[in-house]
Every structure is written in structure tokens, then in C-alpha cells.
Design a protein around this motif. Structure first.
Motif: not given
Length: 163
Positions: A135-152
Motif C-alpha cells: 500500500a505504501t509503495r502504491h501511494v507514490r505511484g498513484w499520486t504521481e499518476s494523478l498529477e500527470r493526469l491532471a497536467s495532461l
């Protein structure tokens, strides 16, 4: 983790992000493989391949490659897989989630999209992790993915490669 009753509770994470675009555009970015390939994955990665069969019981597969050392042919590859469990356009997606390398460790992701005056409030609930470390490892992946989604979505106008 244990509940108040003393029974084991699988770890989960919840992330909330506001995106300046209507739910229809955000939903399309999650379900169209061409769009997924533009934003999915943490920073310093890219999608080498994305496919999705958007129907209940249909599957998806996303191959993410780490950009570090990719020129030398050493970028680590990670293959995310899943099965769609609920599709309620443009408000909700539920899917099983696993990494090909650990296919026995299936978790579940729910993406909820709520219209707000500024655009969309996205809530991502990822539950049923095998352990707290995952779960802890996925926090970074999802957080950064959502940042990239919003930016796009927020920097690209409709018709320029986004919905």
C-alpha cells in the motif's frame, strides 16, 4: 492492521484530486488506451503499451518502463493488469488490479468522479492490498499518476489528443 473487533483488515489508500475538466474528459482518460499511455505511471516513467477491453469482465494491461537508463536498454519494465468490475460512465470505475510479476496479489481500485464547479473531484480508493508495504509503495505511484493526469487534461484543449 486490525479492526475494532480484532479481525485483520487489508490495508487501503484513498487519494482525492481536483481536476479542471468535466467528468467526461477524466473518464475518457482512464478508459481510452491512447490517452492512458500519455499519463499513466509515476514521474520518470512512460507507457510502452496500453490495451483495454472496456466491458464488465474485460481486461486491461499497461506496460510501464522506468526512464532511468532506458537509453542503455536498462529501464525496468512493470506490467499492470486488471479486470473491469463496474463501469458507470462518466462517474465510476471499479477494477481488479495486479502486477504481472505478482499475479496472485489481486487488489481492487475504485475511481469515483464527482462534478464540482471547478471541474471534477476524483477519488481513488485502492483496497485489499496484501500488506502495508505494498500500500505504501502504491501511494507514490498513484499520486504521481494523478498529477500527470491532471497536467495532461488541464494543459491540453479538447481535440488536441485528449477527450
Amino acid at each position: 492492521m486490525t479492526s475494532a473487533a480484532g479481525t485483520a483488515v487489508a490495508p487501503c489508500i484513498t487519494l482525492v484530486r481536483r481536476i479542471k475538466a468535466p467528468p467526461e474528459r477524466v473518464f475518457a482518460a482512464w478508459t481510452d488506451p491512447r490517452l492512458l499511455a500519455k499519463w499513466f505511471g509515476p514521474h520518470r516513467t512512460h507507457v510502452a503499451h496500453a490495451q483495454a477491453e472496456l466491458r464488465i469482465g474485460g481486461g486491461f494491461r499497461i506496460v510501464i518502463v522506468e526512464d532511468a537508463d532506458v537509453r542503455a536498454g536498462r529501464g525496468a519494465r512493470h506490467e499492470a493488469c486488471g479486470t473491469w468490475r463496474a463501469i458507470e460512465a462518466p462517474h465510476r470505475l471499479v477494477f481488479d488490479w495486479w502486477w504481472a510479476a505478482t499475479a496472485e496479489r489481486v487488489s481492487q481500485v475504485t475511481v469515483s468522479l464527482r462534478p464540482i464547479p471547478e471541474g471534477t473531484e476524483l477519488t481513488l480508493l485502492h483496497e485489499r492490498f496484501a500488506d502495508e508495504a505494498s500500500a505504501t509503495r502504491h501511494v507514490r505511484g498513484w499520486t504521481e499518476s494523478l498529477e500527470r493526469l491532471a497536467s495532461l487534461i488541464e494543459t491540453t484543449k479538447t481535440g488536441e489528443g485528449t477527450p
